[in-house]
Design an enzyme around this catalytic site. Structure first.
Site, mmCIF file in Angstrom:
data_model
loop_
_atom_site.group_PDB
_atom_site.id
_atom_site.type_symbol
_atom_site.label_atom_id
_atom_site.label_comp_id
_atom_site.label_asym_id
_atom_site.label_seq_id
_atom_site.Cartn_x
_atom_site.Cartn_y
_atom_site.Cartn_z
ATOM 1 N N SER A 145 0.823 -1.197 0.000
ATOM 2 C CA SER A 145 0.000 0.000 0.000
ATOM 3 C C SER A 145 0.868 1.263 0.000
ATOM 4 C CB SER A 145 -0.970 -0.044 1.187
ATOM 5 O OG SER A 145 -1.991 0.909 1.062
ATOM 6 N N GLU A 238 -9.781 -4.297 -5.641
ATOM 7 C CA GLU A 238 -9.381 -3.188 -4.771
ATOM 8 C C GLU A 238 -9.472 -1.839 -5.470
ATOM 9 O OE1 GLU A 238 -5.136 -2.403 -3.933
ATOM 10 O OE2 GLU A 238 -4.872 -4.516 -4.458
ATOM 11 N N HIS A 268 -8.120 -4.849 -1.220
ATOM 12 C CA HIS A 268 -6.855 -4.148 -0.987
ATOM 13 C C HIS A 268 -6.053 -4.809 0.131
ATOM 14 C CE1 HIS A 268 -3.994 -0.871 -0.789
ATOM 15 N NE2 HIS A 268 -4.232 -0.722 0.502
#
Length: 297
Positions: A145, A238, A268
């Site tokens: 991320s 995601e 995600h």
């Protein structure tokens, strides 16, 4: 013990995702995520130790097997606001066993207390400390991320400074476009169990602030040629999957070796469910194999 993906999706949506919401004070979010990460049993034989890299507090997560030459520098996600070695321990332990190598997790400074470039400065200091002890070819940089965005920023800083680059790079659900213009932010919003795109503008403001246009914060616009092999993992459901798609496409066009594990029906940062979700363990096993191959003597 693997649980059905439907159960993992429910837990992600009802337990983990709310701890990312800006409706909660940031310190409460950090504590809650650490407790969730610390509640998941780790693979048998996992060892942990504390230390520092270049003055940055660091946790080392390692398997009990004899180590090869590979060392993994892991930059955790959390929107540059939350996350730690504790919150990501199931993932980093899974990656340690997948690579058979120590995973070094620097706890870089977080916004809003420490906005850009504090996190990048800490990542750079940690890299240089590992680099002093190991050849660059034997080091992999991995992030998830925001941590994957930080990994790309680190690559471009190292190249701009004329420093050696790592032997391999792993990017899990990378957040790369801080302009938040991707179509998937809207298209996949109902599908993503982890991330609400409405939370992202505040994170950008807290982290990047007036520096949002800085070159180091725009990895998709940077020169992607002559980089180490990139190994990208993302969930097809995601909200940030367009970032991964764009990076893979542009890196391949630039001639950089890229592998892409785009997993159907996943949300995600699904590898955070390592040990509980079969798809998470499979993704980490594939990533670990690729990192070992790239960084072999």
């Amino acid at each position: 013990m693997h649980l059905p993906s439907s159960v993992n999706r429910f837990v992600t949506r009802t337990v983990i995702a709310p701890l990312l919401s800006p409706a909660l004070p940031v310190r409460l979010r950090r504590t809650g995520l650490d407790r969730v990460g610390g509640s998941v049993p780790l693979p048998r034989g996992t060892r942990r130790a504390r230390g520092d890299l270049g003055g940055v507090p660091t946790e080392v997560v390692a398997p009990s097997v004899p180590f090869g030459p590979l060392r993994v520098l892991y930059l955790h996600g959390g929107g540059y606001l939350v996350g730690s070695a504790a919150s990501h321990r199931p993932l980093t332990a899974g990656l340690a066993h997948a690579t058979g190598s120590p995973v070094l997790v620097p706890e870089y400074r977080l916004a809003p207390e420490h906005p850009f470039p504090a996190a990048l400065d800490d990542a750079s200091a940690a890299w240089r400390a590992v680099r002093e002890a190991h050849p660059a070819q034997h080091i992999a940089v991995v992030g998830d991320s925001a941590g994957a965005g930080l990994a790309m920023s680190l690559l471009h800083r190292l190249r701009a400074d004329g420093e050696d680059l790592p032997g391999s790079v792993g990017l899990i659900s990378p957040w790369l476009d801080l302009t938040l213009t991707a179509e998937a932010l809207t298209r996949n919003a109902p599908l993503d169990a982890m991330l609400d795109p409405a939370w992202l503008p505040g994170a950008v403001a807290d982290y990047a602030g007036p520096h949002s246009g800085a070159e180091e914060l725009r990895p998709l616009d940077a020169d992607l040629s002559d980089l180490p092999p990139l190994h990208v993992v993302a969930g097809a459901d995601e909200v940030l999957v367009d970032d991964a798609d764009a990076l893979v496409r542009r890196a391949r066009e630039a001639g950089t070796p890229v592998s892409y594990d785009r997993v159907d029906d996943m949300w995600h940062d699904f590898p955070l469910m390592a040990g509980l979700l079969a798809e998470a363990d499979e993704a980490l096993a594939s990533l670990g194999k690729a990192l070992r191959f790239d960084c072999a003597p």
